[in-house]
Design an enzyme around this catalytic site. Sequence first.
Site, short mmCIF file in Angstrom:
data_model
loop_
_atom_site.label_atom_id
_atom_site.label_comp_id
_atom_site.label_asym_id
_atom_site.label_seq_id
_atom_site.Cartn_x
_atom_site.Cartn_y
_atom_site.Cartn_z
N ASP A 84 -20.51 -11.42 43.61
CA ASP A 84 -21.78 -10.72 43.34
C ASP A 84 -21.59 -9.68 42.24
O ASP A 84 -22.57 -9.06 41.81
CB ASP A 84 -22.28 -10.04 44.62
CG ASP A 84 -23.68 -9.46 44.44
OD1 ASP A 84 -24.56 -10.18 43.93
OD2 ASP A 84 -23.89 -8.27 44.78
N SER A 120 -17.81 -6.25 46.16
CA SER A 120 -17.53 -4.82 46.04
C SER A 120 -17.68 -4.35 44.59
O SER A 120 -18.72 -3.81 44.23
CB SER A 120 -16.15 -4.50 46.61
OG SER A 120 -15.98 -3.11 46.64
N ARG A 121 -16.66 -4.57 43.78
CA ARG A 121 -16.74 -4.18 42.37
C ARG A 121 -15.96 -5.19 41.54
O ARG A 121 -14.85 -5.60 41.93
CB ARG A 121 -16.13 -2.78 42.15
CG ARG A 121 -16.99 -1.63 42.64
CD ARG A 121 -18.26 -1.45 41.79
NE ARG A 121 -19.12 -0.38 42.29
CZ ARG A 121 -20.19 -0.54 43.07
NH1 ARG A 121 -20.54 -1.75 43.44
NH2 ARG A 121 -20.92 0.48 43.46
N ARG A 130 -17.17 0.72 56.23
CA ARG A 130 -18.46 0.35 56.83
C ARG A 130 -18.81 -1.11 56.58
O ARG A 130 -19.12 -1.85 57.52
CB ARG A 130 -19.56 1.24 56.25
CG ARG A 130 -19.56 2.65 56.79
CD ARG A 130 -20.61 3.49 56.11
NE ARG A 130 -20.23 3.70 54.73
CZ ARG A 130 -19.99 4.90 54.18
NH1 ARG A 130 -20.11 5.97 54.91
NH2 ARG A 130 -19.66 5.01 52.92
N ILE A 131 -18.76 -1.55 55.31
CA ILE A 131 -19.19 -2.92 55.00
C ILE A 131 -18.15 -3.92 55.51
O ILE A 131 -18.48 -4.96 56.07
CB ILE A 131 -19.43 -3.10 53.49
CG1 ILE A 131 -20.58 -2.17 53.04
CG2 ILE A 131 -19.76 -4.54 53.15
CD1 ILE A 131 -20.81 -2.13 51.52
N CYS A 190 -12.94 -2.89 49.42
CA CYS A 190 -12.41 -1.56 49.11
C CYS A 190 -13.13 -1.03 47.88
O CYS A 190 -13.66 -1.80 47.09
CB CYS A 190 -10.90 -1.62 48.89
SG CYS A 190 -10.41 -2.82 47.65
N PRO A 191 -13.18 0.30 47.72
CA PRO A 191 -13.80 0.84 46.52
C PRO A 191 -12.93 0.56 45.29
O PRO A 191 -11.75 0.21 45.41
CB PRO A 191 -13.85 2.35 46.79
CG PRO A 191 -13.46 2.54 48.22
CD PRO A 191 -12.67 1.34 48.62
N HIS A 227 -25.33 -9.13 41.00
CA HIS A 227 -25.23 -7.83 41.69
C HIS A 227 -26.48 -7.54 42.54
O HIS A 227 -27.17 -6.54 42.34
CB HIS A 227 -25.00 -6.70 40.66
CG HIS A 227 -24.34 -5.50 41.27
ND1 HIS A 227 -23.39 -4.76 40.63
CD2 HIS A 227 -24.49 -4.90 42.50
CE1 HIS A 227 -22.98 -3.76 41.40
NE2 HIS A 227 -23.65 -3.83 42.55
N GLU A 264 -21.08 -5.63 33.57
CA GLU A 264 -22.42 -6.05 34.01
C GLU A 264 -23.47 -5.46 33.08
O GLU A 264 -23.36 -4.26 32.75
CB GLU A 264 -22.65 -5.62 35.45
CG GLU A 264 -21.67 -6.30 36.40
CD GLU A 264 -21.71 -5.78 37.84
OE1 GLU A 264 -22.41 -4.78 38.08
OE2 GLU A 264 -21.05 -6.38 38.69
N ASP A 302 -6.24 -1.96 55.15
CA ASP A 302 -6.88 -0.74 54.68
C ASP A 302 -5.79 0.31 54.52
O ASP A 302 -4.84 0.37 55.32
CB ASP A 302 -7.91 -0.26 55.71
CG ASP A 302 -8.91 0.73 55.11
OD1 ASP A 302 -10.10 0.41 55.03
OD2 ASP A 302 -8.48 1.85 54.73
P1 NAD Z 1 -16.36 2.72 52.88
O1 NAD Z 1 -15.91 3.96 52.19
O2 NAD Z 1 -17.03 2.80 54.21
O3 NAD Z 1 -15.12 1.71 53.04
C1 NAD Z 1 -14.14 1.52 52.04
C2 NAD Z 1 -12.81 1.31 52.76
O4 NAD Z 1 -11.83 1.00 51.77
C3 NAD Z 1 -12.31 2.54 53.52
O5 NAD Z 1 -12.00 2.21 54.85
C4 NAD Z 1 -11.09 2.98 52.74
O6 NAD Z 1 -10.08 3.55 53.57
C5 NAD Z 1 -10.63 1.65 52.17
N1 NAD Z 1 -9.70 1.80 51.05
C6 NAD Z 1 -9.61 2.82 50.16
N2 NAD Z 1 -8.59 2.59 49.30
C7 NAD Z 1 -8.06 1.40 49.64
C8 NAD Z 1 -6.98 0.64 49.13
N3 NAD Z 1 -6.25 1.05 48.09
N4 NAD Z 1 -6.70 -0.55 49.73
C9 NAD Z 1 -7.43 -0.96 50.79
N5 NAD Z 1 -8.46 -0.27 51.33
C10 NAD Z 1 -8.76 0.90 50.76
O7 NAD Z 1 -17.30 1.97 51.81
P2 NAD Z 1 -18.38 0.83 52.12
O8 NAD Z 1 -19.71 1.47 52.37
O9 NAD Z 1 -17.81 -0.12 53.09
O10 NAD Z 1 -18.47 0.15 50.66
C11 NAD Z 1 -17.37 -0.60 50.15
C12 NAD Z 1 -17.64 -0.97 48.70
O11 NAD Z 1 -18.74 -1.88 48.62
C13 NAD Z 1 -18.09 0.21 47.82
O12 NAD Z 1 -16.98 0.94 47.33
C14 NAD Z 1 -18.83 -0.47 46.70
O13 NAD Z 1 -17.91 -0.73 45.66
C15 NAD Z 1 -19.27 -1.79 47.31
N6 NAD Z 1 -20.75 -1.95 47.34
C16 NAD Z 1 -21.30 -3.01 46.68
C17 NAD Z 1 -22.67 -3.21 46.70
C18 NAD Z 1 -23.33 -4.39 45.99
O14 NAD Z 1 -24.54 -4.37 45.77
N7 NAD Z 1 -22.59 -5.43 45.63
C19 NAD Z 1 -23.49 -2.30 47.40
C20 NAD Z 1 -22.89 -1.24 48.09
C21 NAD Z 1 -21.51 -1.06 48.05
#
Ligand code: NAD
Length: 318
Positions: A260, A235-236, A157-158, A207-208, A284, A265, A177
């Site tokens: 971020d 992301s993380r 999504r992001i 990615c997560p 963050h 943290e 991905d």
């Molecule tokens: P999402 O589940 O929609 O997308 C994650 C994508 O990563 C998926 O398409 C998945 O197939 C892919 N993926 C899984 N394993 C992988 C790998 N080994 N290599 C490559 N791609 C892989 O999640 P999202 O809503 O897009 O969120 C993504 C990340 O953003 C979250 O996991 C979270 O860590 C982070 N996040 C950060 C904040 C912040 O405040 N900084 C806020 C929300 C989310």
Amino acid sequence: MKIVILDGYTENPGDLSWDGFAALGELTVYDRTPADQILSRIGDAEIVITNKTPLTRETFAACPGMRYVGVLATGYNVVDIEAAKEKGIPVTNIPTYGTTAVAQMVFALLLEICHHVGDHSKAVHRGEWTSCPDFCFWNTPLIELAGKTMGIIGFGRIGQNTAQIARAFGLRVLAYDEYPNDAARALGDYVTLDELLAQSDIVSLHCPLFPSTEGIINKDSIAKMKDGVILINTSRGPLVEQADLAQALNSGKVYAAGLDVVATEPIRADNPLLSAKNCIITPHIAWAPKESRARLMEIAVNNLKAFLEQKPVNVVNA
Ligand code: NAD
């Protein structure tokens, strides 16, 4: 029915309302809960809401009144969901609320690297423009995005929302991905991770955090990147080997980073990225615009309502 919110401050520092929860029971909200007060504050409450306060197997054993746990975040690793399940306690999360806010933050970081707007404004207020012999000056290289390539690791999504904005800036988008998705092909070209690293001027992580993605940015993957690459991580933190990135920033292999998130943290005073060259770090905040937190609140309240109506949604330990 007693509802306890253990650490409500970051979700609602005062600009939102807890009324949605208050309408459903006798509500107590704590800004933060230290580890030694978790059990006493839960007490005989049936509904427990947490953001980052851990709920362990011992917590579930010591608080037999608990019937429901709501996590005020997407990630729910702070809760022992198996222990909850054994007690018949559903744990819910907020699967999505901040997609657009996080994608926007990618560009806040990237544009800061390209233009250093904040630093230039401070320089002007310090008098540097008043005393300048020319009609303009700049203290850092200025970078145009159009025509460059952005590589997005994790095209969910992001990642896809980031790609939409990237395309509006005239960036070419590459995506890596593990699970390519046909609908996303219109937004970017799927490539292998090595191709993405080799061709991208900007690498953005989406990615997560899994065992398979921990440390995905390390000295070996950095060596495969273009010289002068820009890295963005919203992301993380543990996706990046911090010492390797700090070294690459200091050597100039990585031109700049916009982060971020960091591995621990709040950030530790000895984090090597704090003293690395050209490293912008925010605390963050990508998830935290008011609009995004308001969506989170609404979903959290609806999760509890659905549970009370015996039609639970967003349960992560079903
Ligand atoms: P999402 O589940 O929609 O997308 C994650 C994508 O990563 C998926 O398409 C998945 O197939 C892919 N993926 C899984 N394993 C992988 C790998 N080994 N290599 C490559 N791609 C892989 O999640 P999202 O809503 O897009 O969120 C993504 C990340 O953003 C979250 O996991 C979270 O860590 C982070 N996040 C950060 C904040 C912040 O405040 N900084 C806020 C929300 C989310």
